[in-house]
Design a protein around this motif. Structure first.
Motif, PDB file in Angstrom:
ATOM      1  N   ARG A 170      -3.064  -7.653  22.303  1.00 18.26           N
ATOM      2  CA  ARG A 170      -3.827  -6.664  21.541  1.00 18.26           C
ATOM      3  C   ARG A 170      -4.867  -5.926  22.380  1.00 18.26           C
ATOM      4  O   ARG A 170      -5.076  -4.721  22.208  1.00 18.26           O
ATOM      5  CB  ARG A 170      -4.502  -7.328  20.341  1.00 18.26           C
ATOM      6  CG  ARG A 170      -5.275  -6.311  19.493  1.00 18.26           C
ATOM      7  CD  ARG A 170      -5.795  -6.895  18.222  1.00 18.26           C
ATOM      8  NE  ARG A 170      -4.665  -7.021  17.296  1.00 18.26           N
ATOM      9  CZ  ARG A 170      -4.564  -7.960  16.383  1.00 18.26           C
ATOM     10  NH1 ARG A 170      -5.499  -8.865  16.259  1.00 18.26           N
ATOM     11  NH2 ARG A 170      -3.538  -7.998  15.578  1.00 18.26           N
TER      12      ARG A 170
ATOM     13  N   PHE B 151       0.942  -4.301  17.464  1.00 17.16           N
ATOM     14  CA  PHE B 151       1.358  -3.949  16.109  1.00 17.16           C
ATOM     15  C   PHE B 151       2.871  -4.058  15.954  1.00 17.16           C
ATOM     16  O   PHE B 151       3.369  -4.592  14.960  1.00 17.16           O
ATOM     17  CB  PHE B 151       0.900  -2.543  15.736  1.00 17.16           C
ATOM     18  CG  PHE B 151       1.512  -2.057  14.457  1.00 17.16           C
ATOM     19  CD1 PHE B 151       1.102  -2.591  13.240  1.00 17.16           C
ATOM     20  CD2 PHE B 151       2.517  -1.105  14.467  1.00 17.16           C
ATOM     21  CE1 PHE B 151       1.682  -2.166  12.047  1.00 17.16           C
ATOM     22  CE2 PHE B 151       3.096  -0.680  13.288  1.00 17.16           C
ATOM     23  CZ  PHE B 151       2.686  -1.205  12.078  1.00 17.16           C
TER      24      PHE B 151
ATOM     25  N   THR C 264       3.809  -7.561  15.626  1.00 24.67           N
ATOM     26  CA  THR C 264       3.475  -8.043  14.277  1.00 24.67           C
ATOM     27  C   THR C 264       4.580  -7.654  13.291  1.00 24.67           C
ATOM     28  O   THR C 264       5.048  -8.493  12.511  1.00 24.67           O
ATOM     29  CB  THR C 264       2.134  -7.445  13.811  1.00 24.67           C
ATOM     30  OG1 THR C 264       1.115  -7.845  14.708  1.00 24.67           O
ATOM     31  CG2 THR C 264       1.788  -7.887  12.407  1.00 24.67           C
TER      32      THR C 264
ATOM     33  N   GLN D 212       1.258  -5.301   3.669  1.00 23.39           N
ATOM     34  CA  GLN D 212       0.659  -6.186   4.671  1.00 23.39           C
ATOM     35  C   GLN D 212       0.826  -5.640   6.084  1.00 23.39           C
ATOM     36  O   GLN D 212      -0.099  -5.716   6.899  1.00 23.39           O
ATOM     37  CB  GLN D 212       1.262  -7.589   4.567  1.00 23.39           C
ATOM     38  CG  GLN D 212       0.808  -8.342   3.347  1.00 23.39           C
ATOM     39  CD  GLN D 212       1.501  -9.682   3.223  1.00 23.39           C
ATOM     40  OE1 GLN D 212       2.288 -10.096   4.066  1.00 23.39           O
ATOM     41  NE2 GLN D 212       1.213 -10.377   2.130  1.00 23.39           N
TER      42      GLN D 212
ATOM     43  N   ARG E 131      -1.558  -2.827   6.458  1.00 22.28           N
ATOM     44  CA  ARG E 131      -2.924  -3.376   6.604  1.00 22.28           C
ATOM     45  C   ARG E 131      -3.149  -3.880   8.035  1.00 22.28           C
ATOM     46  O   ARG E 131      -4.228  -3.719   8.580  1.00 22.28           O
ATOM     47  CB  ARG E 131      -3.134  -4.532   5.635  1.00 22.28           C
ATOM     48  CG  ARG E 131      -3.769  -4.125   4.377  1.00 22.28           C
ATOM     49  CD  ARG E 131      -4.232  -5.300   3.526  1.00 22.28           C
ATOM     50  NE  ARG E 131      -4.410  -4.782   2.194  1.00 22.28           N
ATOM     51  CZ  ARG E 131      -3.489  -4.802   1.244  1.00 22.28           C
ATOM     52  NH1 ARG E 131      -2.333  -5.365   1.445  1.00 22.28           N
ATOM     53  NH2 ARG E 131      -3.725  -4.267   0.071  1.00 22.28           N
ATOM     54  N   ASP E 132      -2.118  -4.507   8.607  1.00 22.78           N
ATOM     55  CA  ASP E 132      -2.231  -4.976   9.989  1.00 22.78           C
ATOM     56  C   ASP E 132      -2.493  -3.824  10.952  1.00 22.78           C
ATOM     57  O   ASP E 132      -3.109  -4.010  11.996  1.00 22.78           O
ATOM     58  CB  ASP E 132      -0.961  -5.729  10.424  1.00 22.78           C
ATOM     59  CG  ASP E 132      -0.831  -7.084   9.753  1.00 22.78           C
ATOM     60  OD1 ASP E 132      -1.851  -7.615   9.260  1.00 22.78           O
ATOM     61  OD2 ASP E 132       0.300  -7.620   9.724  1.00 22.78           O
TER      62      ASP E 132
END
Length: 129
Positions: free
Chosen positions: A21, A29, A32, A86, A89-90
């Motif tokens: 990150r 991202f 993720t 979700q 949101r991440d």
């Protein structure tokens, strides 16, 4: 023991995301999102077996398959909307995540109208005239 695999993949991904990150936020991202999709794909077999059991129960009980399919679609909409929200949101987009959740709720309401109509019709028929 699938939960051990799920938690293991999640922990490894979380560690990698924390490491990456700072240097490459976009890559973090993507990692993720990929992890979420991979976890979902790991469980797709379990989901299909649950759907098969529900279909068998519906056939045995004489429930109209249209209702079961509608309910399964509603559940699918709920899970997909939550998953999408979700991930967004991440990415730090709370506003868009809220819109995804609202859209999911509206679609669920639209899909539920035939079932609600049948329930109301059944109740009205049961009321003595």
């Amino acid at each position: 023991m699938e939960i051990i695999q799920v938690v293991g993949v999640g922990l490894i991904a979380a560690i990698l995301i924390l490491i990456v990150r700072e240097q490459k936020p976009m890559f973090a991202f993507l990692l993720t999102a990929f992890t979420g999709i991979a976890l979902f794909l790991m469980l797709i077999g379990k989901i299909s077996s649950v759907i098969q059991v529900l279909e068998d129960l519906a056939v045995k009980s004489g429930i109209n398959m249209i209702f079961l399919k509608t309910i399964l679609k509603i559940i699918g909409i709920a899970y997909i909307a939550e998953f999408g929200a979700q991930i967004v949101r991440d990415a730090g987009q709370e506003s868009i995540a809220s819109k995804i959740e609202l859209s999911g709720k509206i679609l669920i309401m639209v899909m539920a109208i035939p079932i609600v109509s049948v329930i109301i019709e059944t109740v009205v028929k049961m009321i003595p005239a």
